[in-house]
Design a protein around this motif. Structure first.
Motif, mmCIF file in Angstrom:
data_model
loop_
_atom_site.group_PDB
_atom_site.id
_atom_site.type_symbol
_atom_site.label_atom_id
_atom_site.label_comp_id
_atom_site.label_asym_id
_atom_site.label_seq_id
_atom_site.Cartn_x
_atom_site.Cartn_y
_atom_site.Cartn_z
ATOM 1 N N VAL A 106 6.349 27.010 1.852
ATOM 2 C CA VAL A 106 5.641 26.091 2.747
ATOM 3 C C VAL A 106 4.351 26.739 3.244
ATOM 4 C CG1 VAL A 106 5.711 24.892 4.953
ATOM 5 C CG2 VAL A 106 7.714 24.856 3.459
ATOM 6 N N LEU A 107 4.444 27.996 3.672
ATOM 7 C CA LEU A 107 3.259 28.698 4.158
ATOM 8 C C LEU A 107 2.199 28.837 3.066
ATOM 9 C CD1 LEU A 107 5.079 31.496 6.188
ATOM 10 C CD2 LEU A 107 3.805 29.567 7.141
ATOM 11 N N MET A 108 2.628 29.160 1.852
ATOM 12 C CA MET A 108 1.682 29.277 0.745
ATOM 13 C C MET A 108 1.066 27.933 0.398
ATOM 14 S SD MET A 108 3.581 32.032 -1.776
ATOM 15 C CE MET A 108 2.172 32.088 -2.898
ATOM 16 N N GLY A 109 1.861 26.875 0.587
ATOM 17 C CA GLY A 109 1.356 25.540 0.276
ATOM 18 C C GLY A 109 0.138 25.165 1.088
ATOM 19 N N TYR A 110 0.062 25.646 2.337
ATOM 20 C CA TYR A 110 -1.123 25.374 3.148
ATOM 21 C C TYR A 110 -2.373 25.951 2.490
ATOM 22 C CZ TYR A 110 1.752 23.809 7.073
ATOM 23 O OH TYR A 110 2.621 23.110 7.871
ATOM 24 N N GLU A 111 -2.248 27.161 1.929
ATOM 25 C CA GLU A 111 -3.405 27.804 1.299
ATOM 26 C C GLU A 111 -3.767 27.113 -0.011
ATOM 27 O OE1 GLU A 111 -6.551 30.194 1.339
ATOM 28 O OE2 GLU A 111 -4.995 30.257 2.881
ATOM 29 N N LEU A 112 -2.767 26.736 -0.786
ATOM 30 C CA LEU A 112 -3.024 26.078 -2.069
ATOM 31 C C LEU A 112 -3.726 24.743 -1.908
ATOM 32 C CD1 LEU A 112 -0.570 28.096 -3.049
ATOM 33 C CD2 LEU A 112 -0.412 26.443 -4.897
ATOM 34 N N THR A 113 -3.471 24.071 -0.795
ATOM 35 C CA THR A 113 -4.014 22.726 -0.600
ATOM 36 C C THR A 113 -5.176 22.700 0.385
ATOM 37 O OG1 THR A 113 -2.325 22.334 1.106
ATOM 38 C CG2 THR A 113 -1.810 21.633 -1.142
ATOM 39 N N ARG A 114 -5.703 23.870 0.692
ATOM 40 C CA ARG A 114 -6.764 23.966 1.701
ATOM 41 C C ARG A 114 -7.993 23.133 1.344
ATOM 42 N NH1 ARG A 114 -8.172 27.489 5.663
ATOM 43 N NH2 ARG A 114 -6.351 28.795 5.230
ATOM 44 N N ASP A 115 -8.299 22.985 0.051
ATOM 45 C CA ASP A 115 -9.523 22.312 -0.353
ATOM 46 C C ASP A 115 -9.307 20.878 -0.830
ATOM 47 O OD1 ASP A 115 -8.186 22.928 -2.669
ATOM 48 O OD2 ASP A 115 -9.935 23.684 -3.746
ATOM 49 N N LEU A 116 -8.145 20.283 -0.539
ATOM 50 C CA LEU A 116 -7.929 18.888 -0.914
ATOM 51 C C LEU A 116 -8.940 17.995 -0.199
ATOM 52 C CD1 LEU A 116 -4.031 18.490 -0.948
ATOM 53 C CD2 LEU A 116 -5.570 18.960 -2.868
ATOM 54 N N ALA A 117 -9.423 16.994 -0.909
ATOM 55 C CA ALA A 117 -10.451 16.114 -0.353
ATOM 56 C C ALA A 117 -9.855 15.159 0.681
ATOM 57 C CB ALA A 117 -11.111 15.323 -1.474
ATOM 58 N N LEU A 118 -10.670 14.834 1.681
ATOM 59 C CA LEU A 118 -10.310 13.866 2.711
ATOM 60 C C LEU A 118 -11.286 12.704 2.691
ATOM 61 C CD1 LEU A 118 -9.603 16.293 5.697
ATOM 62 C CD2 LEU A 118 -7.882 15.020 4.404
ATOM 63 N N GLU A 119 -10.807 11.562 3.150
ATOM 64 C CA GLU A 119 -11.697 10.411 3.332
ATOM 65 C C GLU A 119 -11.357 9.745 4.659
ATOM 66 O OE1 GLU A 119 -9.258 6.931 0.954
ATOM 67 O OE2 GLU A 119 -10.847 8.026 -0.098
ATOM 68 N N GLU A 120 -12.339 9.066 5.245
ATOM 69 C CA GLU A 120 -12.150 8.403 6.527
ATOM 70 C C GLU A 120 -11.615 6.988 6.312
ATOM 71 O OE1 GLU A 120 -12.848 9.844 9.596
ATOM 72 O OE2 GLU A 120 -13.150 11.707 8.462
ATOM 73 N N ARG A 121 -10.543 6.667 7.053
ATOM 74 C CA ARG A 121 -9.970 5.321 6.998
ATOM 75 C C ARG A 121 -9.658 4.856 8.418
ATOM 76 N NH1 ARG A 121 -5.458 5.784 2.137
ATOM 77 N NH2 ARG A 121 -6.855 6.544 0.500
ATOM 78 N N PRO A 122 -9.703 3.541 8.639
ATOM 79 C CA PRO A 122 -9.421 3.041 9.993
ATOM 80 C C PRO A 122 -7.951 3.229 10.360
ATOM 81 C CG PRO A 122 -9.726 1.225 8.455
ATOM 82 C CD PRO A 122 -10.113 2.472 7.718
ATOM 83 N N VAL A 123 -7.705 3.759 11.541
ATOM 84 C CA VAL A 123 -6.355 3.970 12.060
ATOM 85 C C VAL A 123 -6.315 3.461 13.496
ATOM 86 C CG1 VAL A 123 -4.665 5.710 12.783
ATOM 87 C CG2 VAL A 123 -5.839 5.946 10.596
#
Length: 209
Positions: free
Chosen positions: A38-55
């Motif tokens: 789980v801890l390593m997963g944070y580092e592996l996914t650090r550069d995943l793209a984000l997009e803005e959506r209405p919430v």
């Protein structure tokens, strides 16, 4: 290795030490493998793209970040990779799952495949391949070859412990694949095991030693 990232977070290093201890029992070993993953997963996914959506919150509506871009696939090298897969999946529950069955011939140290099953749309996904040990490097190298044959174009390898010899072997065949490791240990012994290492991860995880 320009493609190598060693995850030196104190919690990762602390938990690796627990895994290295000979007296750590099977249940605890499996549990800590999941925690480290789980801890390593944070580092592996650090550069995943984000997009803005209405919430809409209880008070207002605003543009909030959510994951976008490539879909994910977690692939375990059986059987030792299962513990890491469990941890990664708890972090990424919507990811598709694949399995590659490989075992190492004890005489030649070469991998022999006995199972392969991945999503049919794997070419559209970021693949995170997990296996606790990168020792000689032959098993991970063979697994990535099979993933590429199946169409995977974006692959990352996550291991708990790696040997320098295995890293070199893997990088020679797959210089395009990023490797994330909790530790790079000293060397391999004459039997192809990592020193100081943590023993046979599969046997320790499932109590078959």
């Amino acid at each position: 290795m320009p493609t190598l990232t060693v995850i030196d977070h104190p919690l990762v290093q602390h938990k690796l030490t627990i895994l290295r201890r000979r007296e750590t029992p099977t249940g605890r070993f499996h549990e800590v493998v999941r925690e480290v993953s789980v801890l390593m997963g944070y580092e592996l996914t650090r550069d995943l793209a984000l997009e803005e959506r209405p919430v809409t919150t209880p008070l207002t509506t605003f543009e909030a970040p959510l994951l976008s871009g490539k879909k994910l696939c977690l692939v375990s090298i059986m059987r030792a990779g299962q513990g890491m897969l469990d941890g990664m999946r708890s972090l990424l529950p919507s990811a598709r799952i694949g399995h590659i069955g490989l075992y190492r011939d004890q005489e030649t140290l070469t991998p022999i495949e006995y199972f392969f099953k991945v999503p049919s749309d794997i070419e559209e996904r970021l693949v995170i391949l997990v296996d606790p040990m990168l020792a000689t490097g032959h098993t991970a190298t063979a697994a990535v070859h099979r993933l590429k044959e199946a169409g995977a174009a974006s692959i990352r390898l996550a291991v708990l412990v790696a040997a320098p010899e295995g890293l070199r072997t893997f990088h020679e065949s797959h210089p395009d694949v990023a490797v994330y490791a909790g530790s790079v240990d000293e060397r391999l012994d004459e039997h192809g095991y990592i020193l100081p290492g943590l023993g046979d991860a599969g046997d320790r995880m499932f109590g078959t030693r």
